[in-house]
Design an enzyme around this catalytic site. Structure first.
Site, PDB file in Angstrom:
ATOM      1  N   CYS A 173       0.827  -1.207   0.000  1.00  0.00           N
ATOM      2  CA  CYS A 173       0.000   0.000   0.000  1.00  0.00           C
ATOM      3  C   CYS A 173       0.859   1.255   0.000  1.00  0.00           C
ATOM      4  O   CYS A 173       0.354   2.367   0.039  1.00  0.00           O
ATOM      5  CB  CYS A 173      -0.920   0.033   1.208  1.00  0.00           C
ATOM      6  SG  CYS A 173      -1.759  -1.499   1.491  1.00  0.00           S
ATOM      7  N   ASP A 185       3.145   2.051   2.367  1.00  0.00           N
ATOM      8  CA  ASP A 185       3.509   2.634   3.654  1.00  0.00           C
ATOM      9  C   ASP A 185       3.834   1.593   4.723  1.00  0.00           C
ATOM     10  O   ASP A 185       3.131   0.616   4.907  1.00  0.00           O
ATOM     11  CB  ASP A 185       2.401   3.562   4.167  1.00  0.00           C
ATOM     12  CG  ASP A 185       1.026   3.068   3.813  1.00  0.00           C
ATOM     13  OD1 ASP A 185       0.289   3.793   3.149  1.00  0.00           O
ATOM     14  OD2 ASP A 185       0.692   1.921   4.180  1.00  0.00           O
ATOM     15  N   CYS A 231       4.134   8.265   2.480  1.00  0.00           N
ATOM     16  CA  CYS A 231       3.929   9.576   1.892  1.00  0.00           C
ATOM     17  C   CYS A 231       4.284  10.675   2.890  1.00  0.00           C
ATOM     18  O   CYS A 231       4.643  10.404   4.037  1.00  0.00           O
ATOM     19  CB  CYS A 231       2.476   9.716   1.471  1.00  0.00           C
ATOM     20  SG  CYS A 231       1.383   9.755   2.881  1.00  0.00           S
ATOM     21  N   CYS A 260      -3.251   7.753   7.283  1.00  0.00           N
ATOM     22  CA  CYS A 260      -1.827   7.765   7.633  1.00  0.00           C
ATOM     23  C   CYS A 260      -1.677   8.007   9.136  1.00  0.00           C
ATOM     24  O   CYS A 260      -0.762   7.477   9.763  1.00  0.00           O
ATOM     25  CB  CYS A 260      -1.072   8.844   6.864  1.00  0.00           C
ATOM     26  SG  CYS A 260      -1.412   8.868   5.106  1.00  0.00           S
TER      27      CYS A 260
END
Ligand SMILES: Cc1ncc(COP(=O)(O)O)c(C=O)c1O
Ligand SMILES: Cc1ncc(COP(=O)(O)O)c(C=O)c1O
Ligand code: FES
Ligand code: FES
Lengths: 146, 392, 392
Positions: free
Chosen positions: A33, A35, A58, A102
């Site tokens: 994904c 991350d 990110c 996140c």
């Protein structure tokens, strides 16, 4: 897109790195994904005396990792366990809706590192109730607005 | 002002000054509706016919085969939906590739829901369409083949001539999305046996919001936008005179020294690619080494996520993209990079630099200086890179 | 240069200087693709959101309910085709009027061929939709009512509020083509219970090639143009930044002094209408005497053919039209003039003058001086007129 606070933490992240012989290490996320967050804790007398992270992700993932480490540094384990993703996001002056997950990752990374510490030391924490470190956090579509 | 280096010409281009100059009078002086019979209208009728002729010539079409639209996406939608609606009595099968632009891909997916059947042909590791598979997937009820001329992410140029011959042999209508190829390669719709071709002006230093669909005489297609009698009754809407004039001028400039343009871009592109691959360990070029757009440099940088790279580059004034601009709202890795076989992780860490006519060698040097520093910084933070270093 | 008097504002308008000034930087300086995440993109993202907000406010909608398109025709096509495709499981009946713009009419006729059923409601002698007939034509399977706010040829303003209430009562989606009304009347989509509303910028001193569709939250509609994620994934295509900015500025100007604009136009319009009817025997006003667009003067002049009038006026520098610009390719008399009951002959001899913000009283006086002379000259040639005079 991102607040100044997010960009500031992204460009100058706090507490990047590893802790040798850490008391607790947690890793969450999935490279598929895009991350992964890894969190290292040094714990003395129930207090988090040092914390470091490494993140593949990110801008928002890096910034939330950085903010989360700042927020739990010097705190008790119970205080650290009560950290919510919302609180991390708020401390960064907010995140875009598609990036809220996140911050979930940051909350999970902290919990996961404490879970590791608890396992190693045979401890129980109320804040870990229901927490499964191996749960697949396939979070990528949940906050999609349409 | 801080340094700004624009390396995202495939997303959109600035208009050339000559293009703007040509457009200006048509905003408020020579502004008439070309469909009006008074002199305000007639003077603009001539003007759009002239632009039409210029553009038609650049693709070796005749002026009555080219129709202005509101952009490349509209052209793609019109071509695909228009042909399959016209031919739905004849068949329901469409062939396309896995690496088309979303304007083609999402249109095909929509048509699947409407009962059409679509084959999405694979590409090889360089992004070149598998011709054998394409040939094998042709069925008696195949009514449309739609393949892009050059890919917007990795820049790979397809064997359009071979596909055109295949389509011709089987009497299947052939649409080509040439939005990225136009102005970068010489396109001859007759030689390539193309029935429909999509273009968009803003990718070649022309205005946004104007595109074109070439429709070879005799091609069966229904309208996408019904209404007034504009564009020979095939695309309704008051003609966008300034944009049409600008598109004409941009087309003229693009093809007046194509060789010079290609040479300039290729030189800078190769300098950028070679420099980056040399300076950044664990990096690779995506797309074909030679069959690629002159301005496209798509690089994967392992162990880092693309957005972090983009943001860091942006902080030092360098504008590029990861995947296509229109998908940057999404968190999924690029369908193009997945189709050429990259893993999720590597696809996530990819950057597209696209060079254009205003790019200088200093711009490239600046990227070669800044990017390795950024990569090093981000890799220091990456839990994935840790392991690699440890292992080595 | 010879005198040029432009009285065809309903065909298209010149852009206002403020509009052009707002657009200019976006052609080659601040030119980024708003979907890009680098600063060239982000700075334009903010800019289009601002324009969206301005326009939304002028129709009392929220910014996330308005979607930019390539023009009024695209908006009409999207609204109509999009709704009936989304609701085709629910029904197949559409209600519209006999005097819609071709972008609506031809779309409905196309859908008839596709299996939908369309009722074209009559209008009275003034061009007002027959509300009783409309009400009676509602069926359990009616899925869409589409009625224009104001007519482009005769300027008649429809009882939109009554129709909106009717649609609401029967739970039918209601689309309004407000391309001509916008900037000339105050439009409140909520009060009027409108689900979809089409606008086009070039009719209100904005750029050509940009339109808008208001889609009330919750309205079921499918896309017309599939592709990238622009416009919240509902209308693909690189955003036309300069045009969007221009549309925003034009909207702001149009509604900052609507009353002043309406007063100016109405005064000149009435002077023109009254002057012409007085000076030209066998002439009549088409459309409603008061429920009409402030700038519209549509006059029938018996015993002469319209094109001859247009050409003669053009020779003295006066630009107007007969019927709508987009039908001037056709030789059939206007469907609107036929619908209000004019005979073929009279319909053929009709002129539309449309007044705008740059029209002066001298312009009107010039027409009042020139047109009677032209009419007299052409009538001298007309075998029909001979008889009339003989009979008198
Ligand atoms: C009432 C009406 N609807 C739709 C349109 C179409 O708008 P556009 O020419 O911008 O596509 C026009 C003008 O041509 C119009 O007057
Ligand atoms: C290959 C390709 N096709 C179609 C399009 C769509 O063009 P536009 O954005 O002008 O609608 C683009 C660019 O966005 C593209 O790169
Ligand atoms: S970590 Fe997945 S997008 Fe930010
Ligand atoms: S006489 Fe010329 S159009 Fe009929």
């Amino acid at each position: 897109m991102y607040s100044e606070k997010v960009m500031e933490h992204f460009m100058n992240p706090r507490n990047v790195g590893e802790i040798e012989n850490a008391d607790g290490v947690g890793q969450v996320g999935n490279p598929k994904c895009g991350d992964i967050m890894k969190m290292y804790l040094k714990i003395e007398d129930g207090i988090i005396v040092d914390v470091k992270f490494k993140t593949f992700g990110c801008g928002s993932a890096i910034a939330t990792s950085s903010m989360a480490t700042e927020m739990i540094m010097g705190k008790t384990i119970d205080e650290a366990l009560s950290l919510t993703n919302r609180a991390v996001a708020d401390a960064l002056d907010g995140l875009p809706p598609v990036k809220m997950h996140c911050s979930v990752l940051a909350e999970q990374a902290v919990k996961s590192a404490i879970y590791d510490y608890a396992q190693k030391n045979n401890l129980q924490f109320d804040g870990l109730e229901g927490f499964d470190p191996n749960e697949d956090h396939d979070h990528h579509h949940e906050e999609h607005e349409d | 002002m801080k340094k700004r280096v624009y390396l995202d010409y495939s997303a959109t281009t600035p208009m050339k000054q000559e293009v703007l100059n040509a457009m200006l009078p048509h905003f408020n002086v020579q502004f008439g509706n070309p469909s009006s019979i008074h002199c305000f209208g007639r003077e603009n009728k001539a003007v759009i016919d002239q632009a039409r002729q210029i553009i038609a010539k650049t693709i070796n079409a005749s002026a009555d085969e080219v129709f202005f639209t509101g952009g490349g996406s509209e052209s793609d939608n019109w071509a695909i939906k228009g042909v399959v609606s016209a031919l739905k009595g004849k068949g329901k099968h469409i062939i396309t590739s896995k690496i088309e632009h979303h304007a083609v891909l999402h249109t095909c997916e929509f048509l699947e829901k409407e009962g059409f059947e679509v084959t999405f042909v694979d590409v090889d590791e360089f992004g070149i369409v598998d011709l054998n598979q394409l040939q094998r997937s042709i069925r008696p009820d195949t009514i449309l083949i739609t393949i892009m001329y050059a890919n917007n992410e990795i820049g790979t140029i397809q064997p359009i001539k071979e596909i055109g011959e295949l389509a011709k042999k089987h009497n299947i209508t052939f649409h080509v999305d040439a939005v990225q190829a136009y102005g970068n390669v010489r396109i001859d719709v007759q030689e390539l046996k193309i029935d429909l071709l999509s273009l968009s002006a803003h990718k070649v230093y022309g205005p946004k919001g104007i595109g074109l669909l070439y429709i070879k005489k005799g091609t069966k297609i229904i309208q996408l936008i019904h209404g007034g009698a504009q564009e020979k009754r095939r695309r309704a809407g008051t003609e966008n005179v300034p944009a049409i004039v600008g598109f004409g001028k941009a087309a003229e400039l693009a093809y007046q020294d194509l060789e010079g343009h290609v040479k300039h871009l290729t030189f800078l592109r190769d300098k950028l690619i070679n420099g980056l691959l040399e300076k950044i360990p664990y990096s690779r070029l995506n797309g074909h080494p030679t069959k690629r757009l002159p301005g496209n440099a798509n690089i994967s940088i392992e162990y880092i996520e693309g957005e972090a790279l983009l943001l860091s580059l942006d902080m030092v004034g360098i504008a590029c993209s990861s995947g296509s601009a229109c998908t940057s709202g999404s968190l999924d890795p690029s369908h193009v990079l997945m189709a050429i076989g990259l893993s999720h992780e590597v696809a996530h860490g990819s950057l597209r630099f696209t060079i254009g006519d205003f790019t200088s060698e200093e711009d490239v040097d600046y990227v070669l200086k800044e990017l390795p520093i950024i990569v090093e910084r981000l890799r220091q933070m990456s839990p994935l890179y840790e392991k690699v270093k440890g292992g080595n």
